[in-house]
Design a protein around this motif. Structure first.
Motif: not given
Lengths: 52, 249
Positions: B23-42
């Motif tokens: 569950m911690i891993t899933a949380g980190l994966l989702i957090g990472g996705y948000i980071l990717w979406n709003v920062w990296w990919d943008s």
């Protein structure tokens, strides 16, 4: 689970830490390069079109 | 801690432990996705857009650094129909100076391939800039470069400017509406009235909007209409609003 994986890593503790950092970097790279773009295209709907 | 390891660990606590770690891993994966979406990919998309703008402007004579006079009499110069995916202009929103990306490539078409490059995509089969009808563009809100992110700041009278290779087309915002994605009549030649013949030169911007999640959602569309007020020749200079842009050198 992660504790068991950590124990599986070869070498003394400092080498295990370097292994961990390398694996983490590889995982983040794979996520940012392939997994997240794929997930975005597959699951997310960002289409700002009309009629879409 | 040797004695602790000797203690017998039940199957239940192993399962719980693994579950917790997953569950911690899933949380980190989702957090990472948000980071990717709003920062990296943008950032990636914005860099592509910046290059498109630079490439487009690089082929042009720089406009003289002086305020050009606005022309309102007669018909503005027509813009040639562009090939799908081509950059045929730059969309400038002076209100966004210092807030968000305010000059983006204007490309033909509204497919993901176009829009994901942080471009404003021209709806095919709608009017070209300055034409009678409804020049309509789509842009992302909070993904792939955040093209139209701050569309909510646009108020009546704010300028939206289209720069082409020889002309500046000046529009002024008349208002906005929040509609469902299927209300395609907002980009009809007469906005909102799909069966009427156009007599005015309108412009419409569409982007994602959510009534509950604002810029983060996509259940509605934020639609901002503008009206053509005149044009300027590049050879004469540039619009005063563009002169004031700290990023224009």
């Amino acid at each position: 689970m992660y504790a068991a994986l950590f124990r599986l890593l070869p070498g003394p503790i400092w080498l295990k830490i370097i292994w961990t950092l390398l694996i983490l970097a590889a995982v983040v790279y794979a996520l940012f390069t392939w997994v997240y773009p794929w997930a975005s295209d597959t699951f997310m709907d960002f289409d700002p079109n009309m009629g879409g | 801690m040797q004695h602790a390891r000797d203690r017998k660990i039940g199957v239940g606590s192993i399962v719980l432990g693994v579950l917790g770690e997953l569950m911690i891993t899933a949380g980190l994966l989702i957090g990472g996705y948000i980071l990717w979406n709003v920062w990296w990919d943008s950032n990636q998309s914005a860099a592509v857009a910046e290059k498109s703008v630079a490439d487009f402007q690089g082929e042009l004579e720089p406009a003289p650094r002086q305020a050009a006079e606005i022309k309102t009499e007669g018909d503005p110069p027509p813009v040639t129909q562009a090939i799908s995916g081509d950059t045929f202009g730059i969309l400038i929103v002076p209100k966004w100076y210092g807030i968000t990306n305010n000059a983006m490539p204007l490309k033909e078409g509204t497919t993901p391939a176009v829009l994901d490059q942080a471009a404003a995509g021209h709806y095919e089969n709608t009017a070209m800039p300055g034409e009678i009808g409804n020049f309509s563009v789509a842009g992302h809100r909070r993904s792939h470069g955040n093209s139209f992110r701050r569309i909510d700041l646009l108020e009546k009278g704010d300028q939206v400017i289209v720069e082409t290779k020889d002309t500046w087309y000046i529009y002024e915002v008349t208002g906005h509406e929040i509609v469902l994605p299927n209300q395609v009549e907002v980009i009809a030649p007469v906005p909102g009235k799909p069966n009427e013949q156009p007599t005015e030169r309108m412009m419409t911007m569409t982007t994602c909007h959510s009534v509950t999640m604002g810029e983060w959602g996509n259940d509605h569309r934020w639609v901002t209409h503008s009206k053509f007020v005149g044009w300027m020749d590049r050879a004469d200079g540039m619009p005063e609003q563009v002169l004031n842009d700290p990023e224009v050198k």
